[in-house]
Design a protein around this motif. Sequence first.
Motif, mmCIF file in Angstrom:
data_model
loop_
_atom_site.group_PDB
_atom_site.id
_atom_site.type_symbol
_atom_site.label_atom_id
_atom_site.label_comp_id
_atom_site.label_asym_id
_atom_site.label_seq_id
_atom_site.Cartn_x
_atom_site.Cartn_y
_atom_site.Cartn_z
ATOM 1 N N ASP A 92 4.068 -4.334 5.634
ATOM 2 C CA ASP A 92 4.820 -5.532 5.292
ATOM 3 C C ASP A 92 5.643 -5.225 4.040
ATOM 4 N N PRO A 93 6.975 -5.192 4.155
ATOM 5 C CA PRO A 93 7.796 -4.849 2.998
ATOM 6 C C PRO A 93 7.704 -5.855 1.857
ATOM 7 N N LEU A 94 7.149 -7.044 2.120
ATOM 8 C CA LEU A 94 7.023 -8.067 1.081
ATOM 9 C C LEU A 94 5.632 -8.104 0.458
ATOM 10 N N ASP A 95 4.726 -7.254 0.950
ATOM 11 C CA ASP A 95 3.346 -7.251 0.481
ATOM 12 C C ASP A 95 3.164 -6.188 -0.612
ATOM 13 N N ASN A 96 1.929 -6.046 -1.082
ATOM 14 C CA ASN A 96 1.640 -5.086 -2.146
ATOM 15 C C ASN A 96 1.020 -3.808 -1.599
ATOM 16 N N ASN A 97 1.324 -3.438 -0.341
ATOM 17 C CA ASN A 97 0.747 -2.234 0.244
ATOM 18 C C ASN A 97 1.392 -0.983 -0.341
ATOM 19 N N ALA A 98 0.619 0.105 -0.338
ATOM 20 C CA ALA A 98 1.093 1.367 -0.884
ATOM 21 C C ALA A 98 0.424 2.507 -0.138
ATOM 22 N N ALA A 99 0.977 3.706 -0.303
ATOM 23 C CA ALA A 99 0.431 4.906 0.327
ATOM 24 C C ALA A 99 0.088 5.936 -0.738
ATOM 25 N N SER A 100 -1.029 6.618 -0.534
ATOM 26 C CA SER A 100 -1.446 7.709 -1.412
ATOM 27 C C SER A 100 -2.084 8.784 -0.543
ATOM 28 N N ARG A 101 -1.877 10.046 -0.905
ATOM 29 C CA ARG A 101 -2.518 11.128 -0.166
ATOM 30 C C ARG A 101 -3.966 11.313 -0.601
ATOM 31 N N THR A 102 -4.308 10.924 -1.840
ATOM 32 C CA THR A 102 -5.623 11.258 -2.371
ATOM 33 C C THR A 102 -6.530 10.064 -2.679
ATOM 34 N N LEU A 103 -5.963 8.894 -2.927
ATOM 35 C CA LEU A 103 -6.821 7.731 -3.188
ATOM 36 C C LEU A 103 -7.376 7.189 -1.875
ATOM 37 N N PRO A 104 -8.651 6.827 -1.838
ATOM 38 C CA PRO A 104 -9.238 6.290 -0.611
ATOM 39 C C PRO A 104 -8.535 5.004 -0.166
ATOM 40 N N LEU A 105 -8.462 4.803 1.147
ATOM 41 C CA LEU A 105 -7.901 3.561 1.675
ATOM 42 C C LEU A 105 -8.738 2.400 1.151
ATOM 43 N N TYR A 130 4.667 12.585 1.445
ATOM 44 C CA TYR A 130 4.533 14.001 1.764
ATOM 45 C C TYR A 130 5.647 14.818 1.125
ATOM 46 N N VAL A 131 5.940 14.494 -0.125
ATOM 47 C CA VAL A 131 6.912 15.245 -0.908
ATOM 48 C C VAL A 131 6.216 15.675 -2.188
ATOM 49 N N ASP A 132 6.330 16.948 -2.531
ATOM 50 C CA ASP A 132 5.656 17.497 -3.704
ATOM 51 C C ASP A 132 6.019 16.727 -4.969
ATOM 52 N N GLY A 133 5.008 16.370 -5.754
ATOM 53 C CA GLY A 133 5.223 15.666 -7.015
ATOM 54 C C GLY A 133 5.158 14.155 -6.903
ATOM 55 N N ARG A 134 5.249 13.631 -5.699
ATOM 56 C CA ARG A 134 5.157 12.179 -5.507
ATOM 57 C C ARG A 134 3.706 11.811 -5.249
ATOM 58 N N ILE A 135 3.235 10.777 -5.943
ATOM 59 C CA ILE A 135 1.827 10.405 -5.819
ATOM 60 C C ILE A 135 1.616 9.069 -5.138
ATOM 61 N N VAL A 136 2.682 8.277 -4.971
ATOM 62 C CA VAL A 136 2.515 6.966 -4.345
ATOM 63 C C VAL A 136 3.829 6.519 -3.713
ATOM 64 N N ASP A 137 3.714 5.887 -2.552
ATOM 65 C CA ASP A 137 4.832 5.198 -1.891
ATOM 66 C C ASP A 137 4.526 3.716 -1.997
ATOM 67 N N LEU A 138 5.518 2.945 -2.409
ATOM 68 C CA LEU A 138 5.329 1.507 -2.616
ATOM 69 C C LEU A 138 6.094 0.699 -1.583
ATOM 70 N N SER A 139 5.632 -0.523 -1.344
ATOM 71 C CA SER A 139 6.413 -1.435 -0.511
ATOM 72 C C SER A 139 7.695 -1.760 -1.283
ATOM 73 N N PRO A 140 8.787 -2.105 -0.595
ATOM 74 C CA PRO A 140 10.020 -2.449 -1.302
ATOM 75 C C PRO A 140 9.848 -3.573 -2.323
ATOM 76 N N ALA A 141 9.019 -4.579 -2.008
ATOM 77 C CA ALA A 141 8.814 -5.691 -2.948
ATOM 78 C C ALA A 141 8.136 -5.207 -4.227
ATOM 79 N N THR A 142 7.140 -4.344 -4.088
ATOM 80 C CA THR A 142 6.454 -3.814 -5.261
ATOM 81 C C THR A 142 7.379 -2.915 -6.065
ATOM 82 N N ALA A 143 8.176 -2.114 -5.375
ATOM 83 C CA ALA A 143 9.133 -1.243 -6.070
ATOM 84 C C ALA A 143 10.093 -2.075 -6.922
#
Length: 196
Positions: A92-105, A130-143
């Motif tokens: 949901d682009p309006l929610d507070n969801n995010a992606a991490s490779r290392t933090l548990p879901l 999945y880009v070196d140096g990036r640690i988190v992907d954010l929803s557009p609203a959170t960004a």
Amino acid sequence: MSFISRCSNLVTAAIAATLVTATCALTAQASTPDPGTTTKSSEAPKSEAASHKLSPNANAPLDRSGKKRVGKASFYAPMFAGRKMADGTKMDPLDNNAASRTLPLGTTAKVTNLETGKSAFVTIQDRGPYVDGRIVDLSPATAREIGLSHRKGVARVEVSPLAVPLPNGGVKLGAAGQAVLARNDRALRQFPPVGW
């Protein structure tokens, strides 16, 4: 924003990685000069950008330490709205969801843009970036909330876990959670409730 860095479906990511690798190989082959021609030394090969991509199939070890981390944040492209994330819910682009490779879901964390000082709380529901140096992907609203714009695309952030789920069903307080408890403890000692 890279297609691979936003994939929440590993099958789609694997196909995309194959296509990017093939495209980069063809680009590199097409950009190889004919013998006898010269190229400017300042020109970087077009496939150089692809060398910074991480394989979505490589399983990074989960970090349940709860420690702060600093790195780059990016955000989901609009085309990922409604797609299934790693935890099974839809992005949901309006929610507070995010992606991490290392933090548990299920981890909740405070993300602070180190350039603007603005913070937001997120829940890790997906895998990436999945880009070196990036640690988190954010929803557009959170960004937007932390001052990360489409024009810039990437910002240096601090990710401080609030609560980290444990395999046994428990929860471990992270750095942000411990900071909240310490502030509340100081406030209670300074201004005790009536009757204490």
